[in-house]
Design a protein around this motif. Sequence first.
Motif, PDB file in Angstrom:
ATOM      1  N   UNK A 176      87.745 -56.034 102.663  1.00 24.85           N
ATOM      2  CA  UNK A 176      87.424 -56.412 101.276  1.00 24.85           C
ATOM      3  C   UNK A 176      87.857 -57.838 100.978  1.00 24.85           C
ATOM      4  N   UNK A 177      88.928 -58.283 101.617  1.00 22.27           N
ATOM      5  CA  UNK A 177      89.450 -59.633 101.385  1.00 22.27           C
ATOM      6  C   UNK A 177      88.935 -60.660 102.394  1.00 22.27           C
ATOM      7  N   UNK A 178      87.998 -60.236 103.263  1.00 22.67           N
ATOM      8  CA  UNK A 178      87.453 -61.107 104.305  1.00 22.67           C
ATOM      9  C   UNK A 178      88.573 -61.717 105.148  1.00 22.67           C
ATOM     10  N   UNK A 179      89.561 -60.889 105.459  1.00 18.33           N
ATOM     11  CA  UNK A 179      90.745 -61.318 106.214  1.00 18.33           C
ATOM     12  C   UNK A 179      90.552 -60.975 107.692  1.00 18.33           C
ATOM     13  N   UNK A 180      89.984 -61.908 108.449  1.00 16.16           N
ATOM     14  CA  UNK A 180      89.703 -61.666 109.864  1.00 16.16           C
ATOM     15  C   UNK A 180      90.992 -61.506 110.675  1.00 16.16           C
ATOM     16  N   UNK A 181      91.978 -62.414 110.552  1.00 16.69           N
ATOM     17  CA  UNK A 181      93.218 -62.210 111.321  1.00 16.69           C
ATOM     18  C   UNK A 181      93.901 -60.891 110.976  1.00 16.69           C
ATOM     19  N   UNK A 182      93.870 -60.526 109.699  1.00 11.18           N
ATOM     20  CA  UNK A 182      94.525 -59.293 109.277  1.00 11.18           C
ATOM     21  C   UNK A 182      93.888 -58.056 109.866  1.00 11.18           C
ATOM     22  N   UNK A 183      92.563 -58.033 109.905  1.00  8.42           N
ATOM     23  CA  UNK A 183      91.893 -56.853 110.456  1.00  8.42           C
ATOM     24  C   UNK A 183      92.126 -56.769 111.957  1.00  8.42           C
ATOM     25  N   UNK A 184      92.269 -57.916 112.608  1.00  3.48           N
ATOM     26  CA  UNK A 184      92.582 -57.916 114.034  1.00  3.48           C
ATOM     27  C   UNK A 184      93.956 -57.323 114.303  1.00  3.48           C
ATOM     28  N   UNK A 185      94.924 -57.670 113.483  1.00 10.17           N
ATOM     29  CA  UNK A 185      96.275 -57.136 113.643  1.00 10.17           C
ATOM     30  C   UNK A 185      96.312 -55.635 113.354  1.00 10.17           C
ATOM     31  N   UNK A 186      95.578 -55.211 112.318  1.00  5.62           N
ATOM     32  CA  UNK A 186      95.549 -53.792 111.978  1.00  5.62           C
ATOM     33  C   UNK A 186      94.865 -52.979 113.076  1.00  5.62           C
ATOM     34  N   UNK A 187      93.815 -53.542 113.660  1.00  5.25           N
ATOM     35  CA  UNK A 187      93.129 -52.876 114.766  1.00  5.25           C
ATOM     36  C   UNK A 187      94.067 -52.713 115.957  1.00  5.25           C
ATOM     37  N   UNK A 188      94.774 -53.791 116.301  1.00  5.41           N
ATOM     38  CA  UNK A 188      95.714 -53.721 117.426  1.00  5.41           C
ATOM     39  C   UNK A 188      96.809 -52.698 117.149  1.00  5.41           C
TER      40      UNK A 188
END
Length: 229
Positions: free
Chosen positions: A131-143
């Motif tokens: 929702x926040x277009x946070x690419x680094x954040x979604x990568x960390x959450x995925x990992x």
Amino acid sequence: MLSEPTGTPYTVPRSARPTLSRQIRDGLLQRIVSGELGEGDRLIETKIALEFGTSQAPVREALRELEGLGLIEGQPRHGSRVLPFAEQTIREAYILRAALEETATRLAMLAGTLPLDRLEEAVEEMYRCARNDDVPGIGLASARFHRHVVRAGGNGLLTRAWEVLQIEARTAIALMVTRPELERVAEEHRELLDVMRAGDVETACRHARDHQWAYADTPHDPYGTPKRQ
């Protein structure tokens, strides 16, 4: 029924934002992937530190990670130089990761140790990042999601082999190259978690494997939407 295990012997730190070294690493990754930094270009610690307004310590850590990924090569007294960007190495890493995570999923489900509550939290974090277009954040959450699964498998050697792949960094590369819709990334993890909750070991293992194989053909878009030119 699979549930949150009691007495779980590990904790996974939750970081709301990338560390400074990760920000530097991802910034340099973006330049290498986009071609802004090309083969043979030099990376000087002092210049990078000045650009990012930091000391050389986080720069040195970022460069070590990039070297471990095979993207740069250190040269004594001459800084580092950029190596050719090899998409094949990304593909190979995802193929290996698929095998490791399929095995970890099987071990964790058979033992009933999948931390479903923590996996749910990671998925919710992915939706927030989308929702926040946070690419680094979604990568960390995925990992974080996949690390929970791998460690729940209870096999130390498998976990170490998985960690050696530098999952956060390779996830960042995959997101930069494929540029998928972030909400679709969150949805795919939701589907994987739902299959795990259902308790069918073979189906869950197949999903865990296919989830990684979808990225093995990078730079194609694993969700089937047209590639940007």
